[in-house]
Design a protein around this motif. Structure first.
Motif, mmCIF file in Angstrom:
data_model
loop_
_atom_site.group_PDB
_atom_site.id
_atom_site.type_symbol
_atom_site.label_atom_id
_atom_site.label_comp_id
_atom_site.label_asym_id
_atom_site.label_seq_id
_atom_site.Cartn_x
_atom_site.Cartn_y
_atom_site.Cartn_z
ATOM 1 N N GLU A 138 4.129 -38.079 7.151
ATOM 2 C CA GLU A 138 5.269 -37.572 7.927
ATOM 3 C C GLU A 138 6.110 -38.702 8.497
ATOM 4 O O GLU A 138 7.333 -38.586 8.621
ATOM 5 C CB GLU A 138 4.795 -36.638 9.040
ATOM 6 C CG GLU A 138 3.827 -37.246 10.044
ATOM 7 C CD GLU A 138 2.377 -37.043 9.636
ATOM 8 O OE1 GLU A 138 1.520 -37.034 10.546
ATOM 9 O OE2 GLU A 138 2.100 -36.883 8.437
ATOM 10 N N GLU A 139 5.453 -39.823 8.842
ATOM 11 C CA GLU A 139 6.205 -40.962 9.352
ATOM 12 C C GLU A 139 6.981 -41.663 8.247
ATOM 13 O O GLU A 139 8.074 -42.177 8.469
ATOM 14 C CB GLU A 139 5.256 -41.946 10.040
ATOM 15 C CG GLU A 139 4.696 -41.455 11.356
ATOM 16 C CD GLU A 139 5.794 -41.152 12.365
ATOM 17 O OE1 GLU A 139 6.705 -41.992 12.521
ATOM 18 O OE2 GLU A 139 5.758 -40.078 12.986
ATOM 19 N N ARG A 140 6.422 -41.671 7.033
ATOM 20 C CA ARG A 140 7.162 -42.238 5.902
ATOM 21 C C ARG A 140 8.402 -41.406 5.599
ATOM 22 O O ARG A 140 9.461 -41.949 5.282
ATOM 23 C CB ARG A 140 6.255 -42.324 4.675
ATOM 24 C CG ARG A 140 5.144 -43.342 4.795
ATOM 25 C CD ARG A 140 4.563 -43.685 3.442
ATOM 26 N NE ARG A 140 3.938 -42.533 2.809
ATOM 27 C CZ ARG A 140 2.651 -42.220 2.939
ATOM 28 N NH1 ARG A 140 1.871 -42.971 3.696
ATOM 29 N NH2 ARG A 140 2.141 -41.177 2.309
ATOM 30 N N ARG A 176 10.039 -39.675 7.790
ATOM 31 C CA ARG A 176 10.987 -39.938 8.870
ATOM 32 C C ARG A 176 11.691 -41.274 8.667
ATOM 33 O O ARG A 176 12.897 -41.403 8.893
ATOM 34 C CB ARG A 176 10.245 -39.920 10.214
ATOM 35 C CG ARG A 176 11.166 -39.871 11.437
ATOM 36 C CD ARG A 176 10.339 -39.748 12.708
ATOM 37 N NE ARG A 176 9.477 -40.911 12.874
ATOM 38 C CZ ARG A 176 9.907 -42.071 13.387
ATOM 39 N NH1 ARG A 176 11.165 -42.220 13.762
ATOM 40 N NH2 ARG A 176 9.064 -43.078 13.520
ATOM 41 N N LEU A 177 10.958 -42.285 8.206
ATOM 42 C CA LEU A 177 11.561 -43.587 7.933
ATOM 43 C C LEU A 177 12.604 -43.471 6.820
ATOM 44 O O LEU A 177 13.690 -44.054 6.910
ATOM 45 C CB LEU A 177 10.474 -44.584 7.532
ATOM 46 C CG LEU A 177 10.960 -45.987 7.138
ATOM 47 C CD1 LEU A 177 11.608 -46.696 8.327
ATOM 48 C CD2 LEU A 177 9.807 -46.822 6.574
ATOM 49 N N LYS A 189 1.366 -42.850 7.877
ATOM 50 C CA LYS A 189 1.174 -41.427 7.619
ATOM 51 C C LYS A 189 2.372 -40.864 6.862
ATOM 52 O O LYS A 189 3.496 -41.351 6.993
ATOM 53 C CB LYS A 189 0.973 -40.664 8.933
ATOM 54 C CG LYS A 189 -0.284 -41.059 9.689
ATOM 55 C CD LYS A 189 -0.444 -40.228 10.954
ATOM 56 C CE LYS A 189 -1.716 -40.608 11.705
ATOM 57 N NZ LYS A 189 -1.867 -39.817 12.958
ATOM 58 N N LYS A 239 11.826 -43.595 18.560
ATOM 59 C CA LYS A 239 10.614 -44.336 18.219
ATOM 60 C C LYS A 239 10.874 -45.738 17.699
ATOM 61 O O LYS A 239 9.927 -46.485 17.470
ATOM 62 C CB LYS A 239 9.812 -43.553 17.172
ATOM 63 C CG LYS A 239 9.299 -42.217 17.686
ATOM 64 C CD LYS A 239 8.441 -41.533 16.631
ATOM 65 C CE LYS A 239 7.890 -40.217 17.159
ATOM 66 N NZ LYS A 239 7.033 -39.541 16.146
ATOM 67 N N GLU A 240 12.114 -46.105 17.458
ATOM 68 C CA GLU A 240 12.448 -47.439 16.990
ATOM 69 C C GLU A 240 13.902 -47.743 17.277
ATOM 70 O O GLU A 240 14.704 -46.853 17.561
ATOM 71 C CB GLU A 240 12.156 -47.621 15.486
ATOM 72 C CG GLU A 240 12.782 -46.597 14.594
ATOM 73 C CD GLU A 240 11.836 -45.461 14.307
ATOM 74 O OE1 GLU A 240 10.809 -45.682 13.678
ATOM 75 O OE2 GLU A 240 12.141 -44.322 14.721
ATOM 76 N N CYS A 280 14.047 -51.754 10.866
ATOM 77 C CA CYS A 280 13.463 -50.923 11.911
ATOM 78 C C CYS A 280 12.702 -51.837 12.855
ATOM 79 O O CYS A 280 11.819 -52.588 12.423
ATOM 80 C CB CYS A 280 12.533 -49.877 11.315
ATOM 81 S SG CYS A 280 13.375 -48.586 10.398
ATOM 82 N N PRO A 297 3.760 -48.290 12.150
ATOM 83 C CA PRO A 297 3.578 -46.851 12.415
ATOM 84 C C PRO A 297 4.020 -45.930 11.275
ATOM 85 O O PRO A 297 4.251 -44.730 11.499
ATOM 86 C CB PRO A 297 4.482 -46.643 13.635
ATOM 87 C CG PRO A 297 5.615 -47.595 13.400
ATOM 88 C CD PRO A 297 5.003 -48.803 12.751
ATOM 89 N N TYR A 298 4.170 -46.461 10.059
ATOM 90 C CA TYR A 298 4.662 -45.645 8.943
ATOM 91 C C TYR A 298 3.580 -45.428 7.883
ATOM 92 O O TYR A 298 3.889 -45.256 6.708
ATOM 93 C CB TYR A 298 5.883 -46.321 8.309
ATOM 94 C CG TYR A 298 6.966 -46.644 9.309
ATOM 95 C CD1 TYR A 298 7.610 -45.631 10.007
ATOM 96 C CD2 TYR A 298 7.318 -47.965 9.579
ATOM 97 C CE1 TYR A 298 8.590 -45.925 10.942
ATOM 98 C CE2 TYR A 298 8.298 -48.264 10.503
ATOM 99 C CZ TYR A 298 8.932 -47.244 11.190
ATOM 100 O OH TYR A 298 9.897 -47.539 12.109
#
Length: 438
Positions: free
Chosen positions: A334-336, A338-339, A332, A366-367, A382, A329-330
């Motif tokens: 914005e998700e990168r 967030r990670l 996109k 989310k994780e 994660c 789920p990383y």
């Protein structure tokens, strides 16, 4: 190098070492949901507003400022500022900067840094794109079969020139192999920050084709002197050869080394393998530059950072880490981001000066996160948000066993070294960073 595959995983009831936290949805969505930690007083000059964090760093006449809304700690922001300062010094040297401002205190340094803006932008973007480099203080190696990597190292070791101090093969900012002159290993070990600086430097568009010859300073080695760098693409591939020397008149000797390396690659039959590493081949290859988290064979594992720590002392000049490509789920942006925030939160908690931890188990929105540092490795994972604590331990155990099995492909375990011919003259070499540094 032991990947820790035989290390016993923590038992589910290790309450003393495991910090278990369930955060609210609002906290998780606001920047990773990592466990909060009060600022460490030794992190540097820090100012905080309601939604911003400001960190100031004085380096000689330069004052660097970071303004951030991310969960990064003051120490992590200070590390970014140090990396920016190192990039500036690599172009100008510390001594030159000091002389400039001693002569004119209000000098606009941007005049001398024109053209380096993209390099600085790439450096700061890498914090989000590849947080392991700065967080772990290590370089990322291209996964490569050990026999091929050793053959490439032997090839570099045989292709020497007067004053040659370091030979590097790289692709896409990742290290394939490197060979260092023996006195560099013995007298002054190459810092991974300097090596990463070189890897980022040769990734600039200016080196996309042909060959180049330029001075470059390695701030951790000697911030007041220059090496002379020869950079070239090999056989029109994105694979880059970097030769770092102490002789400013050695361009033609370095170019001859490049031709020897290209001839050696063809003799080894390594061109196809390196093309696959560089992503130029559509065929499936075990030597691909990237790997999927699915290769681990641990269902529930979404992403990880792994750094081995039990490197023999005489190889400690080359700390390395590995991680899979960023996939769903990383996938996109914005998700990168967030990670990256999650990893920064975990790292800050593990390495807090007020309350350092050895093991963190943290349930976010989310994780599920598990971070673990031992004498053998440093690990950040994660996992699926549905995994239980016992399930998380099982996943980590499978991951450690996989790394142990693949360590010869993931890491450079024994960096090659050589003795190069001496530079043409001591007087000539005295102007470069190598002799000044010693």
């Amino acid at each position: 190098m032991d990947a820790g595959g035989d290390t016993a995983a923590p038992a589910p009831g290790d309450a003393e070492d495991v910090e278990t936290t369930r955060v609210s949805d609002e906290e998780s969505a606001g920047g990773g949901g990592g466990p909060a930690d009060p600022p460490d007083p030794g992190d540097g000059a820090l100012e905080q507003t309601e939604d911003h964090k400001l960190v100031f760093l004085q380096q000689g006449p330069l004052l660097l400022v970071a303004v951030s809304r991310t969960p990064q700690s003051a120490a992590q922001l200070r590390g970014e500022l140090l990396a920016v300062h190192a990039q500036i010094v690599s172009t100008l040297t510390r001594a030159s900067v000091a002389r400039i401002f001693a002569h004119k205190q209000n000098y606009d340094l941007r005049r001398l840094l024109a053209g380096s803006e993209r390099t600085l932008d790439r450096l700061l973007d890498s914090v989000e794109r590849d947080p392991g480099v700065l967080l772990l203080g290590a370089v990322r190696c291209v996964p490569l079969a050990r026999p091929l990597r050793e053959a490439l190292g032997t090839l570099l070791r045989r292709c020497t020139a007067p004053g040659l101090a370091l030979s590097v093969l790289a692709v896409g900012g990742r290290l394939i192999t490197a060979a260092q002159e023996r006195t560099v290993l013995t007298e002054c070990r190459l810092d991974p920050a300097d090596l990463q600086l070189l890897l980022d430097w040769v990734g600039a568009p200016a080196f996309a084709a042909g060959e180049a010859w330029a001075p470059v300073c390695l701030p951790r080695f000697n911030p007041d002197g220059f090496f002379y760098a020869y950079v070239a693409r090999l056989d029109a591939m994105p694979v880059c050869l970097l030769l770092l020397g102490t002789d400013r008149e050695a361009f033609h000797a370095m170019a001859a080394c490049r031709r020897l390396v290209e001839d050696g690659l063809r003799a080894l039959g390594a061109t196809h393998a390196l093309a696959a590493v560089a992503g130029l081949s559509n065929t499936s290859s075990a030597n691909a530059a990237a790997y999927s988290v699915q290769a681990v064979g641990a269902p529930g594992l979404l992403h990880f950072l792994y750094k081995p720590l039990d490197i023999p002392d005489h190889h400690r000049q080359l700390p390395q880490f590995t991680s899979p490509e960023l996939e769903a789920p990383y996938s996109k942006e914005e998700e990168r981001h967030r990670l990256s925030d999650l990893y920064h939160c975990l790292h800050a908690r593990l390495h807090s000066t007020s309350r350092p931890l050895r093991l963190i188990y943290h349930v976010a929105e989310k994780e599920t996160l598990l971070a673990w540092v031992t004498s053998k490795f440093e690990l950040y994972t994660c996992l699926s948000p549905l995994v239980t604590k016992a399930g998380a331990i099982l996943v980590v155990t499978k991951l450690l066993r996989w790394v142990k099995k693949e360590e010869d492909r993931l890491f450079i375990r024994y960096p090659p070294k050589y003795s190069s011919p001496p530079a043409a003259s001591v007087d000539q070499a005295s102007h470069n960073g190598f002799l000044t540094g010693l």
